[in-house]
Design an enzyme around this catalytic site. Structure first.
Site, PDB file in Angstrom:
ATOM      1  N   SER A   1      79.422  -7.710  18.064  1.00 19.86           N
ATOM      2  CA  SER A   1      79.374  -6.542  17.188  1.00 19.86           C
ATOM      3  C   SER A   1      77.990  -5.927  17.275  1.00 19.86           C
ATOM      4  O   SER A   1      77.017  -6.595  17.661  1.00 19.86           O
ATOM      5  CB  SER A   1      79.671  -6.950  15.741  1.00 19.86           C
ATOM      6  OG  SER A   1      79.351  -5.904  14.846  1.00 19.86           O
TER       7      SER A   1
ATOM      8  N   TYR B   1      78.307 -11.887   8.056  1.00 16.94           N
ATOM      9  CA  TYR B   1      78.939 -11.367   9.282  1.00 16.94           C
ATOM     10  C   TYR B   1      77.894 -11.177  10.379  1.00 16.94           C
ATOM     11  O   TYR B   1      78.103 -11.574  11.531  1.00 16.94           O
ATOM     12  CB  TYR B   1      79.640 -10.050   8.963  1.00 16.94           C
ATOM     13  CG  TYR B   1      80.362  -9.421  10.136  1.00 16.94           C
ATOM     14  CD1 TYR B   1      81.378 -10.093  10.795  1.00 16.94           C
ATOM     15  CD2 TYR B   1      80.037  -8.133  10.563  1.00 16.94           C
ATOM     16  CE1 TYR B   1      82.050  -9.517  11.863  1.00 16.94           C
ATOM     17  CE2 TYR B   1      80.700  -7.542  11.616  1.00 16.94           C
ATOM     18  CZ  TYR B   1      81.702  -8.236  12.260  1.00 16.94           C
ATOM     19  OH  TYR B   1      82.365  -7.650  13.321  1.00 16.94           O
TER      20      TYR B   1
END
Length: 241
Positions: A142, A155
């Site tokens: 990501s 995250y």
């Protein structure tokens, strides 16, 4: 570009979103598939999507956070195809929560899914990949592996860890002909982004099919020129921001 017909790819998170899009794109190249995810019903739907391409698709319904999940995924590849050429570590979960409010249980769930699962699935896949002339691991990270956004500390920690793991693994197995790549997208139009970035509008998001094309690029272009990682941002976001 390599002829990939008859190669076998194992895709986690294949029930929908990026995973299902990669499955469809790989099927266009004649790649047989091992589709892994939690939902048997959703995996069956993905298998139906790739059926028109004439490839074979095996479904492995599994919770990747379980200790025996890597073994079960690899056994599915062995039992149906007897080989594995490409591993796509795509399954992941997100969390929108402040640093102070994130619980140990939430943190462990994020790390088990986004880091532990791809770590040990890659480990379990290596014996099969060593037998392939096209051994490839593609980890879907990501943009938060490089940038820290508010309310995404857990995250971000998981995707930083996945990127770090990818770098070390790539250097360990490169001499054996196994290539490890990373795709680091920004907001992709999936259910997960609604959790990680509820502030974003659906308009202008990256599409799962865009990420699938990049995964296909990594799979197809096995030349003397190697791209380790591709970062992807939305067209509406400033370049290099």
């Amino acid at each position: 570009m390599k002829d990939l017909k008859g190669k076998v790819a194992l895709i986690t998170g294949a029930s929908g979103g990026i995973g299902a899009a990669i499955a469809q794109r790989f099927a266009q190249d004649g790649i047989d598939l091992v589709l892994c995810g939690r939902s048997e019903e959703k995996l069956a739907a993905t298998a139906e999507l790739v059926k028109p391409y004439g490839i074979r698709a095996a479904c492995c319904a599994v919770d990747l956070t379980m200790p025996d999940a890597p073994r079960r995924c690899i056994e599915a590849a062995i039992q149906v195809f007897g080989r594995l050429d490409i591993l796509i570590n795509n399954a992941g979960i997100a969390l929108s929560c402040s640093f102070e409010q994130t619980t140990p249980e939430q943190f462990d769930t994020i790390m088990n899914t986004n880091v532990r699962a791809p770590y040990f699935l890659s480990q379990a896949a290596l014996p099969l990949l060593r037998k392939s002339d096209h051994a490839t691991i593609i980890n879907i990270a990501s943009v938060v592996a490089h940038k820290g956004y508010p309310l995404q500390s857990a995250y971000a920690a998981s995707k930083h860890a996945l990127l770090g793991m990818s770098k070390s693994l790539a250097n360990e197995v490169y001499s054996e002909g196994i290539r490890v790549h990373v795709i680091a997208p920004g907001a992709v139009f999936t259910d997960m982004v609604r959790v990680s970035r509820p502030d974003l509008s659906d308009e202008g998001m990256i599409l799962p099919e865009d990420i699938a094309e990049i995964a296909a690029f990594f799979a197809e272009h096995r030349t003397n020129a190697v791209v380790d990682e591709i970062e992807v941002h939305r067209a509406g976001k400033a370049p290099f921001a």
